[in-house]
Design a protein around this motif. Structure first.
Motif, PDB file in Angstrom:
ATOM      1  N   ARG B 166      -1.305  -5.596   7.160  1.00 58.94           N
ATOM      2  CA  ARG B 166      -0.907  -4.087   7.016  1.00 58.94           C
ATOM      3  C   ARG B 166       0.095  -4.172   5.648  1.00 58.94           C
ATOM      4  N   SER B 167       1.296  -4.774   5.694  1.00 57.76           N
ATOM      5  CA  SER B 167       1.926  -4.711   4.513  1.00 57.76           C
ATOM      6  C   SER B 167       1.456  -5.263   3.155  1.00 57.76           C
ATOM      7  N   MET B 170      -0.995  -2.547   1.554  1.00 57.98           N
ATOM      8  CA  MET B 170      -0.498  -1.737   1.166  1.00 57.98           C
ATOM      9  C   MET B 170       0.114  -2.014  -0.260  1.00 57.98           C
ATOM     10  N   LEU B 171       0.943  -3.217  -0.179  1.00 60.04           N
ATOM     11  CA  LEU B 171       1.547  -3.731  -1.519  1.00 60.04           C
ATOM     12  C   LEU B 171       0.462  -3.970  -2.631  1.00 60.04           C
ATOM     13  N   ALA B 174      -0.775  -0.866  -4.323  1.00 61.39           N
ATOM     14  CA  ALA B 174       0.271  -0.573  -5.398  1.00 61.39           C
ATOM     15  C   ALA B 174       0.091  -1.359  -6.719  1.00 61.39           C
ATOM     16  N   TYR B 175       0.043  -2.800  -6.268  1.00 59.79           N
ATOM     17  CA  TYR B 175      -0.092  -3.700  -7.555  1.00 59.79           C
ATOM     18  C   TYR B 175      -1.385  -4.012  -8.084  1.00 59.79           C
ATOM     19  N   ILE B 266       2.652 -11.644  -3.317  1.00 61.36           N
ATOM     20  CA  ILE B 266       2.674 -10.568  -2.235  1.00 61.36           C
ATOM     21  C   ILE B 266       2.481 -11.037  -0.807  1.00 61.36           C
ATOM     22  N   ALA B 270       5.268 -10.557   2.233  1.00 53.51           N
ATOM     23  CA  ALA B 270       4.926  -9.685   3.237  1.00 53.51           C
ATOM     24  C   ALA B 270       5.277 -10.591   4.760  1.00 53.51           C
TER      25      ALA B 270
ATOM     26  N   ARG C 166       7.842   3.402  -4.065  1.00 52.26           N
ATOM     27  CA  ARG C 166       6.441   3.423  -3.315  1.00 52.26           C
ATOM     28  C   ARG C 166       6.296   2.380  -2.325  1.00 52.26           C
ATOM     29  N   SER C 167       6.497   1.120  -2.796  1.00 51.90           N
ATOM     30  CA  SER C 167       6.703  -0.107  -1.847  1.00 51.90           C
ATOM     31  C   SER C 167       7.626   0.258  -0.722  1.00 51.90           C
ATOM     32  N   MET C 170       6.110   2.627   1.939  1.00 48.10           N
ATOM     33  CA  MET C 170       4.919   2.287   2.607  1.00 48.10           C
ATOM     34  C   MET C 170       5.402   1.057   3.546  1.00 48.10           C
ATOM     35  N   LEU C 171       6.336   0.294   3.167  1.00 45.30           N
ATOM     36  CA  LEU C 171       6.740  -0.784   4.175  1.00 45.30           C
ATOM     37  C   LEU C 171       7.730   0.162   5.149  1.00 45.30           C
ATOM     38  N   ALA C 174       5.576   1.467   7.774  1.00 49.71           N
ATOM     39  CA  ALA C 174       4.963   0.310   8.770  1.00 49.71           C
ATOM     40  C   ALA C 174       5.949  -0.152   9.799  1.00 49.71           C
ATOM     41  N   TYR C 175       7.215  -0.130   9.421  1.00 47.07           N
ATOM     42  CA  TYR C 175       8.397  -0.621  10.233  1.00 47.07           C
ATOM     43  C   TYR C 175       9.194   0.424  10.791  1.00 47.07           C
ATOM     44  N   THR C 269      13.616  -6.362  -0.505  1.00 47.56           N
ATOM     45  CA  THR C 269      12.426  -6.892  -0.657  1.00 47.56           C
ATOM     46  C   THR C 269      11.737  -6.300  -1.743  1.00 47.56           C
ATOM     47  N   LEU C 273      10.133  -7.963  -5.328  1.00 49.18           N
ATOM     48  CA  LEU C 273       8.609  -8.173  -5.477  1.00 49.18           C
ATOM     49  C   LEU C 273       8.584  -7.259  -6.726  1.00 49.18           C
ATOM     50  N   LEU C 277       6.780  -9.115  -9.969  1.00 51.59           N
ATOM     51  CA  LEU C 277       5.411  -9.019 -10.318  1.00 51.59           C
ATOM     52  C   LEU C 277       5.453  -8.345 -11.683  1.00 51.59           C
ATOM     53  N   ARG C 281       3.281 -10.188 -14.728  1.00 46.42           N
ATOM     54  CA  ARG C 281       2.213  -9.243 -15.516  1.00 46.42           C
ATOM     55  C   ARG C 281       2.563  -9.624 -16.958  1.00 46.42           C
TER      56      ARG C 281
END
Lengths: 307, 307, 307, 307, 307, 307
Positions: B166-167, B170-171, B174-175, B266, B270, C166-167, C170-171, C174-175, C269, C273, C277, C281
């Motif tokens: 799930r995590s 979602m990430l 986003a990326y 990622i 996660a 955003r990340s 979302m996380l 979930a938690y 976290t 991340l 990233l 990129r």
């Protein structure tokens, strides 16, 4: 090679650049490689013409004389041209003489490898080794052990593996370890490098080498071979896989599991010592003045050449 | 469970010891486990007789009443006996109710797993996941994710894997990462734990688990499955193996190769977050006074429960 | 930009040097920057005159043609002169088009920021965010997130902050974490960078940035704003300060206190991340041959571009 | 020692405590040591009288029978008294049989030491070894190699030194190292321990051992002896001192200088391996169930006993 | 030295190279050293003739004028020639004025050293210091403290030792430590550097310096001197040796034993502080723009020059 | 306190437990605290009655006699009762005499603090110190410096701060540092501990102490005070904040920024030394046999008591 000797030879040209001398004169600076190492070459005359006779990466035939320069020998080149393999073979050109190679003869090492396997008592281990060796003979004879770090030359893999086997068996006899397991561990611990590296004179990492790594690739190779041998005992299989997976000795050196048996500890010790001494020998062999070598970043110290 | 309630229930007895009270009286101290956690039990009466009615490790039927003791609930036991599975099943005894378990329903989690796979677009990846899941359904439904560290309970493996998926998805959205690869990585990254651990109510490491480790075992499982799928693309195979091998994120955490793609970074993030938050939830759930938990050695800090 | 196209454009000249070619010819080597990155420029003709037309650091108008050189594009320049802002604006010169910038539109990002704040339920948190954002709008729209490491370009701060939000949200969903705290943490964690850095096209560290650092400066900013809001709850204040102070996750990365709540762990976290990233990129976007990028010293590995 | 055998023997009592059994009965719990290890003793009868017959730290004569208890053997003692050395010697009491000792005979090891020295070709090295050995024979025969870590028993020093010499010479012959230097390094590397430790059955650190350490004390011993040998060559002296000072291999292990010669690298490897395998053997020898030993904190892992 | 001043002086030429200017003109670039530091020299006229007047490594007499160049002063040289020591001495040439030196006068420092020793109360300590100082006066007056790191100039050893003594004695009086021991520790802690280094204008490591290191060499020097003093007390001897051996404070910095007394802790602190501040002063003294110095790799940070 | 002395006194009882002696007799074991440390108490007679006379945490009046037990003194108690503060004050009961306290008089330390401030030349710095000291006098007089590590007793904060000031000023005069800044740094570096800790005889961490930490809290305190002083110079403010934020010396010790000025380096050194020596004195003061203390886990070594 000593100073002021005239002659000719075959080399691989690995570097080529135009430079300007103190007096404004332009010359061509080369690096030439043969089996034993590298030598600097200089073209002072007829530069414009000779520079088009060959490119970096070509095997070349060179005529010139050695001379001392800042305490090192270099080759003052009078004539140079690209090798014509078919024609020059008659004059002694051998491609393998122009790339770094193990100082030991391949055939002699191969015979030693075969004999090591023949001495294995445990039939499953012996069969495993025979299968893997037979299936990979071509690569095993010429592969390097690394791109840069140690035994990074033609047949360096075989030289390293035999050297580790010799040390591990000696230490094993002193500490009452299982000789067959040590032989298997020594011959197989780096087997994943046959897929981690590509080699055709120059060495490079493969995609799998970068993304999966030789330790995991090695376990897969070994597991695959063992599955083809009916009745291979479970504990024996796991022990051999453990030898491969733990041979870097510590997690931070890339072994996901650390040595948990006497054989695994001895193997990791013998591998580390051989890799380290290979680097030491290379560092000591480099020319230089004074009792001490330059600082060696990977070893984190200088080395003493002795008085 | 609140104080001063009478009743009975089934438990697993995980601890049993004779102790002496302040006044010299002898009593029997127990630890009883059910699905939701641990509770202390005390037998003050008829101790000599009851102590022979059961042993540590037995499922037991217990009658008693809850009482507060030093800020925690304990069970003052009046009657206790070993469970007779056949006969007690009629009264509601379920072995799985007496071991730590995921708070989520297994069937619900299983349905989520199947749906995740169904959403995979890439046909090779989808077939790979279907094969591995079908071949391991029995274990996948009940396996814990670890012996001690995180999700160390029945079906903890499945709960962890779904949470990571799930995590990661979602990430990944986003990326702009590849969803199919993230699903594969999330579902397969710990697959080697099916062989690293043994589980039948209690969790233990297998010989292979200790000597080879779940990362390498996982790659072997994945590679073996991919070899059975005709035409599995090389780069795809290597990427999936890379996800498994690199998911601990750093060499010193046991990944011989570190994440080299966006998807691998990622996935490692996660996985690390889910393992960490599982430990946090466990620590926060423990009873205790004050705003802060006790120092948590593995996390290296205390946690704040909030005001 | 593809090879062999003629045209003109506006750039910032960030590098300018006289060099000598293989044939002894002298040319002028430039680095030109626009919004999307850097391009090499070469002036082979009329060198002596053109070199005095502009200096390093000037905006310039350039006419020339693209050409391939060693696998990269470069600009062979025929005409070049310093920009006259007033006059050239009519032809399309925009200062902001000549500096590295976020790929996202500032107005779009700003709208997203405003909306994030509007969704905050807790009135104290919402007021805090509104105050700080209103007071710093000018900087917030254009600030970079760093001098070198990640999001080191115009509006990189805003892009980073939104991406972390955003990340984290979302996380957090979930938690089961507190969304308002995560929004506050994401928007405020780097707020000290508005004082740590100076930015006017180029980025530099301020005296306070060097000597006090953005984590401490950020807490001061946040504390100051909270003191101006009557009745701001104590525990809430401390939690938000904890999010700022702990967001680097570990002491050795400069957080004097490590994350002690679920929200703080998720924030650290998400920040890590996003920073990682962003670097990935950038590394993947650099031109180069082969499947793997060059070794990336800060990440400690090479990256895989895929097949 | 197997279960249910009656007999008597001499031991050193290293532990003595009154305990209470499950039924309230009081008994005396002892730990008894002989050359091969430790055994638990229990006195159930006549406790009050027997407890005054001896103290912890006494050599005792014991009569009893072995019995199994929780998977280990223990000694159920019927009679016990303090040893009377003069009188009991006739019955076979030997103090040295009651302390942990090397499994090898001292005389045999001594002969091996003498022979090693006799094989040294370099006359200065040979004389140095002879002087130091002669001057320290008494200690060299019985000294332990450490208080706790490895070879921590009577004559453990000699056993360790010979084992390191054997490994180092084997490795030295494989790698073309100087045998005389390796012999000197192996025999002298821990020579400072003769002053670092005190030993009279129990081992303790001396003041100098704590404050100066065996590496520095060892160099002083060696330097002092070399000064007494006329004409001892400078480079040879420095090389031997380097072997002593660098033998822990890395600064963080207490070597202020790291190995800079092939001989020093081999010596540090042989020393590390011997210390590690000594710990492994001790761990494997401990009784316990299952294929794996308990977690070994100093080695940082469990060990595999094999199938 | 300010801009645009004409004059002449004596220097040591430590660097000499032909370079090409922007307009193709060739000039000679020099680095000149005197007691206070380095200055760049440029010869633009009569280059061909002047280049043969001297070599790198020569003392030179120089005539020219200072001029500003990129924010630094450089010397535009009109005349230059090799020094003729005998003849130029009359004009003020002093070899010691042309090498980096302590800013303090040697005689003044020597007097301070003698007085420090005179204040020692404990007769054994005083005699020890007198013996070692008398025996090494020549070296002690001029030795540098290191090749690169700190106090790496003529008489830097003496300057460092006195500075450590001053700090240690002040701290010692605050914490009630033994002043005599602190004086001994400060004066002797680096005494092994007299053998670790060679110095004759330039500094180099000796064979023993590399292979044995100054900590061990220092203990040997101190032990040797104490053995010559009849009745030197054991505990005192060990304490002084401990001060020498532990003065780097931690094993990973090369002290095989860490400070175990108040005096040893104070000495290690004073030594570390003095070494660190010596580096700081050097870094701050370097010319450069802005409030902050460049990043200092050994200290791992930049430094603030102040407003 | 020496053996076999009868008398009475006031203590804080910090531990209380029933124990069983060798002969089955039951006694009451206490730990009693006064200003100078801890002493063990034993009640052998009238146990049942006396145990109800007081609880752990009470101030008690005790009558008994000292006796030696295993090399330590203990108090054999005949009479004990809870203190009645109002009534017992007449007999000399003082609460502050029953808690660990600095060995120095509070009033004397306070006078020293005031004088330090009076010597500050820079008017802004002096005003800053006066404001903060006046506003916090109550806490500053009695606060401990830590819960466990160093100066963990009544008025330990003040003792520590003065000691750091003394050392820093001495070192500052030796190295030409700014005295006013050093005074400010010494007095303010730990000011955040007034909010990090709670103290009312026992010491505890506050919520803010755990979640924000004393370094950040300290900067906020200092910044707030400086904002109230009109015209406080920017560079001065930043320097003082830098002293606070960097005083742990390294990131892994919790300073988000490392010392970048001579004053900051001296302050971090003086703070570290004082904390270390406080621990050393505590360890040396503990009773024990032998020349060496027990291993001190935080310092990572044992300490030498001297001969």
């Amino acid at each position: 090679m000593s100073a002021d000797i005239e002659g000719w030879g075959f080399y691989l040209c690995t570097y080529k650049e135009m430079r300007q001398g103190r007096k404004g004169d332009v010359f061509l600076a080369l690096t030439l490689q043969d089996k034993t190492g590298l030598v600097a070459g200089r073209i002072f005359n007829d530069v414009e013409r000779l520079r088009d006779e060959f490119d970096r990466g070509d095997f070349v035939k060179v005529q010139g004389r050695t001379e001392a320069h800042n305490g090192r020998l270099q080759l003052s080149i009078e004539r140079i041209r690209r090798v014509n393999p078919d024609q020059d073979r008659a004059q002694g050109f051998r491609e393998e003489e122009c790339v770094f190679s193990s100082a030991r003869s391949i055939d002699e090492m191969w015979a030693e490898l075969i004999e090591l396997v023949a001495h294995v008592q445990e039939p499953f281990v012996r069969e495993l080794l025979q299968r893997i060796i037979n299936a990979n003979e071509e690569k095993l004879r010429i592969w390097p052990a690394a791109q840069i770090v140690h035994h990074a030359y033609r047949s360096g893999f075989l030289e390293h593996v035999l050297s580790v086997a010799r040390s591990a068996l000696m230490l094993g006899s002193a500490y009452g370890a299982d000789k067959d397991l040590l032989t298997a561990g020594a011959l197989l611990h780096d087997i994943g490098k046959l897929e981690e590296l590509e080699y055709d004179g120059v060495t490079a990492y493969t995609r799998e080498g970068n993304l999966v790594g030789h330790i995991t690739l090695g376990v897969i190779t070994v597991r695959t071979a063992m599955l083809q041998i009916q009745g291979f005992p479970d504990a024996l299989r796991t022990h051999i896989e453990h030898l491969v997976v733990s041979h870097h000795g510590r997690k931070e050196f890339g072994s996901p599991v650390e040595p948990m048996t006497i054989e695994a500890i001895i193997l990791a010790t013998a591998d580390d010592l051989d890799a380290k001494l290979s680097q030491v020998r290379t560092a000591l062999a480099e020319e230089g003045e004074g009792e001490f070598t330059a600082y060696h970043p990977r070893l984190g110290r200088a080395l003493w050449r002795g008085e």
